[in-house]
Scaffold this active site. Structure first.
Site, PDB file in Angstrom:
ATOM      1  CE1 TYR A 108      -3.399  -2.909   0.545  1.00 55.12           C
ATOM      2  CE2 TYR A 108      -2.434  -3.032   2.879  1.00 55.12           C
ATOM      3  CZ  TYR A 108      -3.408  -3.633   1.499  1.00 55.12           C
ATOM      4  OH  TYR A 108      -3.978  -4.563   2.184  1.00 55.12           O
ATOM      5  CE1 TYR A 163      -8.879  -5.336   2.120  1.00 54.65           C
ATOM      6  CE2 TYR A 163      -8.703  -6.503   4.059  1.00 54.65           C
ATOM      7  CZ  TYR A 163      -8.105  -6.340   2.932  1.00 54.65           C
ATOM      8  OH  TYR A 163      -6.825  -6.859   2.338  1.00 54.65           O
ATOM      9  CG  ASP A 182     -14.137 -11.809   7.007  1.00 55.59           C
ATOM     10  OD1 ASP A 182     -13.204 -12.152   7.796  1.00 55.59           O
ATOM     11  OD2 ASP A 182     -13.603 -11.167   5.973  1.00 55.59           O
ATOM     12  CE  LYS A 198      -6.318  -8.080   9.954  1.00 53.27           C
ATOM     13  NZ  LYS A 198      -7.259  -8.220   8.745  1.00 53.27           N
TER      14      LYS A 198
HETATM   15  C1  LIG Z   1      -7.384  -8.588   7.362  1.00 51.71           C
HETATM   16  C2  LIG Z   1      -8.577  -8.954   6.928  1.00 51.71           C
HETATM   17  C3  LIG Z   1      -8.699 -10.090   5.828  1.00 51.71           C
HETATM   18  C4  LIG Z   1      -7.497 -10.531   5.151  1.00 51.71           C
HETATM   19  O1  LIG Z   1      -6.643 -11.430   5.931  1.00 51.71           O
HETATM   20  P1  LIG Z   1      -5.108 -11.481   5.318  1.00 51.71           P
HETATM   21  O2  LIG Z   1      -4.500 -12.275   6.581  1.00 51.71           O
HETATM   22  O3  LIG Z   1      -4.179 -10.114   5.268  1.00 51.71           O
HETATM   23  O4  LIG Z   1      -5.209 -12.248   4.075  1.00 51.71           O
HETATM   24  C5  LIG Z   1      -9.919 -10.537   5.598  1.00 51.71           C
HETATM   25  N1  LIG Z   1     -11.459  -9.942   6.226  1.00 51.71           N
HETATM   26  C6  LIG Z   1     -10.913  -9.145   7.165  1.00 51.71           C
HETATM   27  C7  LIG Z   1     -12.180  -8.832   7.793  1.00 51.71           C
HETATM   28  C8  LIG Z   1      -9.820  -8.841   7.605  1.00 51.71           C
HETATM   29  O5  LIG Z   1      -9.572  -7.449   8.378  1.00 51.71           O
END
Ligand SMILES: *Cc1c(COP(=O)(O)O)cnc(C)c1O
Length: 434
Positions: free
Chosen positions: A16, A144, A247, A276
């Site tokens: 980025y 996202y 997600d 994460k």
């Molecule tokens: C960070 C994130 C992702 C992507 O995860 P990566 O490990 O960076 O590929 C997907 N969904 C959400 C909600 C995120 O915050």
């Protein structure tokens, strides 16, 4: 020839960042607790816990020891045709702590890939259930879900950083982002749910799944909404035979104040993705969980019944072992209590601050669990804030016009007040903006 300033930079290509204007990146040599240390000797209090994953802070002794011990036993082995104890134990633990009914765990190596797995699983589920027409997805504006192609296609199509790739991506459907705040009354989500219903009525015959970051749309601007919205979405998905995919890559492991955002609504999504915070940030890994209903559709006699996905590093023993340790620390040391205490400070210092709310640059201030954001009217209102905060010893990295903190849960109240002080200080500092 590139300018010499560019040539003298490291060959590391940073995410980025604009190559023409980027400067030498500060070099991190270590860290402890909520702080990391730079080569220059500077110590920075990390208000973002490294893209929201280092929930225990840096160099946590138990997590470091778990990795060291596992490294002495087994660093890696393929999960194709083989299994091992850390993968098996972690899968059982994830089934135990996630909402009732998520009984099956597919491992992968990052949040994006975990979402790719979820989307493929949803499409194949309908295919195997005799509904091959359901091959598109319904996502939300401001969403996202990651940076791989499948994920880019379900990020906000205009603001989601990927509009450049529109011609390259599959086309899906988008409903408006929810607008009712976290503490909204049930009636206040009526409009948001009506918009979802409208999309489902029109397109359900081709929609495999509704995807959302429950309660907190994180990278798309820290947009928070109500558990009633999740409840309504669950009901609509059942009505229209659409899978509900949560997600929880950002929201999972306490970020919203409960272990999972789904827990605020007491519902079970059909598929849930974790990453994460899963390993406490110590190694990249992800888990895509599914209910019996989804999983059992894959039991059958044709070659099409196999789920054709298998990342090389899925179920990596080091990652599984540190994830198990992370979860143990989380439960033994009452992290939900720590998160509640952090939220009280964020409310007191940011949400209740009338001077901040009245500042002409500030559009909104909100908090949920161990997350708080000061939303400004334009990104220009935050130009220079990261450098300025660094001078005060705090690592802040705004997203567009959102100045936020998602601290490590081990951050002390004193350190958190230091973070909020610097966030507010930006709007009080002498200078052109007054
Ligand atoms: C960070 C994130 C992702 C992507 O995860 P990566 O490990 O960076 O590929 C997907 N969904 C959400 C909600 C995120 O915050």
């Amino acid at each position: 020839m590139p300018p010499s300033s560019t040539r003298s930079l490291s060959p590391v290509w940073h995410p980025y960042s604009h190559l023409k204007t980027q400067r030498q990146m500060p070099r991190v040599i270590g860290g402890e607790g909520p702080r990391f240390i730079l080569e220059s000797g500077e110590t920075l209090l990390d208000a973002t816990c490294s893209w929201w994953c280092m929930i225990h802070g840096y160099a946590h002794p138990r997590l470091v020891r778990a990795i060291q011990q596992q490294a002495g036993e087994l660093c890696h082995v393929m999960l194709g045709g083989l299994t091992h104890e850390p993968a098996d134990r972690l899968a059982r633990e994830l089934v135990r702590v996630t909402p009732e009914g998520l009984n099956h765990v597919f491992f992968s190596d990052s949040g994006s890939v975990g979402m790719e797995v979820a989307m493929k699983m949803a499409v194949q589920y309908h295919q195997l259930s005799g509904r091959p027409g359901k091959h598109r997805l319904l996502s939300l504006m401001k969403a996202y879900h990651g940076d791989t192609a499948g994920c880019m296609a379900v990020c906000d199509p205009e603001e989601g950083m990927h509009s450049l790739f529109a011609g390259y991506l599959p086309q899906h459907h988008f409903a408006p982002a929810p607008t009712a705040p976290f503490d909204a009354e049930p009636e206040a989500v009526t409009t948001d749910l009506a918009a979802l219903r409208q999309m489902l009525e029109r397109h359900h015959h081709e929609i495999a799944a509704l995807l959302m970051e429950p309660l907190l749309q994180a990278a798309g601007g820290l947009n928070m909404t109500s558990p009633h919205y999740l409840l309504g979405a669950r009901r609509l998905c059942d009505e229209f035979n659409v899978l509900l995919v949560f997600d929880e890559v950002a929201t999972g492991f306490g970020r919203t104040g409960r272990l999972f955002a789904a827990d605020h609504a007491g519902i079970t999504p059909d598929i849930m993705v974790l990453s994460k915070g899963l390993t406490g940030g110590y190694l990249g890994h992800a888990a895509t969980l599914a209910t019996d209903q989804v999983h059992d559709a894959f039991i059958g006699d044709t070659p099409d019944h196999a789920f054709m996905h298998g990342p090389t590093f899925m179920g990596n023993p080091l990652a599984c072992r540190v994830a198990l340790e992370s979860l143990a620390v989380f439960e033994e040391e009452d992290y939900l209590g720590k998160i509640a205490a952090l939220n009280r400070v964020l409310r007191e210092e940011l949400v209740a601050d009338e001077v901040l709310a009245a500042h002409p640059a500030v559009a909104d201030v909100r908090t949920l669990g161990a997350t708080a954001v000061i939303e400004t009217h334009t990104a220009a209102d935050l130009a220079g804030v990261a450098d300025w905060a660094r001078e005060q010893g705090v690592w802040l990295r705004p997203i567009g016009r959102w100045l936020y903190t998602m601290p490590a849960y081990i951050t002390t109240e004193t350190d958190l007040r230091r973070i909020t002080e610097v966030m507010k200080g930006w709007f009080r500092r002498p200078g052109p903006r007054g």
